[in-house]
Write an enzyme that holds these catalytic residues in place. Structure first.
Site, PDB file in Angstrom:
ATOM      1  N   LEU A  31      98.203  87.166 -20.302  1.00 40.28           N
ATOM      2  CA  LEU A  31      99.251  88.160 -20.568  1.00 40.28           C
ATOM      3  C   LEU A  31      98.495  89.405 -21.038  1.00 40.28           C
ATOM      4  CD1 LEU A  31     102.002  85.981 -22.280  1.00 40.28           C
ATOM      5  CD2 LEU A  31     101.924  86.829 -19.936  1.00 40.28           C
ATOM      6  N   PRO A  32      98.367  90.407 -20.149  1.00 42.32           N
ATOM      7  CA  PRO A  32      97.323  91.440 -20.252  1.00 42.32           C
ATOM      8  C   PRO A  32      97.534  92.547 -21.283  1.00 42.32           C
ATOM      9  CG  PRO A  32      98.698  91.853 -18.346  1.00 42.32           C
ATOM     10  CD  PRO A  32      99.179  90.565 -18.927  1.00 42.32           C
ATOM     11  N   CYS A  33      97.361  92.206 -22.560  1.00 45.81           N
ATOM     12  CA  CYS A  33      97.466  93.223 -23.602  1.00 45.81           C
ATOM     13  C   CYS A  33      96.307  94.222 -23.531  1.00 45.81           C
ATOM     14  CB  CYS A  33      97.537  92.572 -24.981  1.00 45.81           C
ATOM     15  SG  CYS A  33      96.232  91.385 -25.329  1.00 45.81           S
ATOM     16  N   HIS A  34      95.249  93.888 -22.796  1.00 46.53           N
ATOM     17  CA  HIS A  34      94.132  94.842 -22.666  1.00 46.53           C
ATOM     18  C   HIS A  34      94.542  96.086 -21.887  1.00 46.53           C
ATOM     19  CE1 HIS A  34      93.848  92.206 -19.080  1.00 46.53           C
ATOM     20  NE2 HIS A  34      93.446  93.293 -18.459  1.00 46.53           N
ATOM     21  N   ARG A  35      95.655  96.028 -21.163  1.00 44.12           N
ATOM     22  CA  ARG A  35      96.127  97.182 -20.388  1.00 44.12           C
ATOM     23  C   ARG A  35      96.936  98.165 -21.240  1.00 44.12           C
ATOM     24  NH1 ARG A  35      98.245  93.349 -15.505  1.00 44.12           N
ATOM     25  NH2 ARG A  35      96.192  92.502 -14.952  1.00 44.12           N
TER      26      ARG A  35
END
Length: 201
Positions: A165-169
């Site tokens: 779940l791409p919180c890095h984006r």
């Protein structure tokens, strides 16, 4: 003095086989509530944990894997066992992601560690497309609370399933990366990977 005839030494292959059999039997008997394994990646060693419902935790080495397992034992169940085979599908998809061959993940997720606004934010993370970014303010809008920008930052920092779940984006409004649970270098590595793959495509 220990009698070697009573307690013969066991080689590493035998221990591995016995552990694998134990994990399989525990799973078959419904006694394995949290299975885990670790995998190497370009952002360091990752801990993967799943319940019968799905992937429940991904953790970076800097988050202290032992502490993460202790927290899972408290929050989910004390029946936690290293069972690599239970996470083969997740490990394979992560390998594909880091090799630039996968842009989304397709594994069941167990979101029991998320509640309230944090859950709302994390559920919107896949709305930020691969190779793109969104600001904390934009994520606050998506989650239905435009003024909760700081709370979005907290939700991203506490996301139990980073990378998947791409919180890095999620970045600052000026485009700078901002904080990341795996560390600044890990966030930049993930963003750079997605940019390079997106450009190549």
């Amino acid at each position: 003095m220990i009698d070697d005839d009573l307690f013969p030494s066991v080689d590493a292959d035998t221990l591995t086989r016995l552990h694998r059999e134990l994990a399989a039997r525990a799973a078959a008997d419904g006694l394995l509530d949290v299975a885990y394994r670790t995998v190497d990646s370009p952002v360091g060693r990752l801990l993967l944990a799943r319940t019968p419902a799905g992937l429940v935790r991904v953790a970076f080495a800097v988050q202290d894997h032992d502490a993460v397992l202790d927290a899972l034992a408290t929050a989910v169940s004390p029946r936690v066992l290293e069972a690599p085979g239970q996470l083969d599908d997740v490990a394979r998809q992560l390998d594909e992601y880091f090799a630039g061959r996968r842009t989304t993940f397709d594994v069941p997720l167990d979101l029991r560690l998320l509640r309230g606004f944090r859950r709302d934010v994390v559920l919107h993370l896949p709305d930020v497309a691969y190779g793109h970014t969104a600001s904390y303010a934009q994520m606050a809008d998506l989650a239905g609370s435009p003024r909760a920008v700081r709370a979005v930052g907290t939700a991203c920092a506490l996301n139990p399933l980073p990378v998947v779940l791409p919180c890095h984006r999620v970045v600052r409004s000026d485009g700078s990366p901002g904080q990341y649970a795996g560390g600044a270098a890990a966030k930049l590595t993930l963003l750079d990977l997605e940019t390079r793959v997106g450009v190549a495509a």
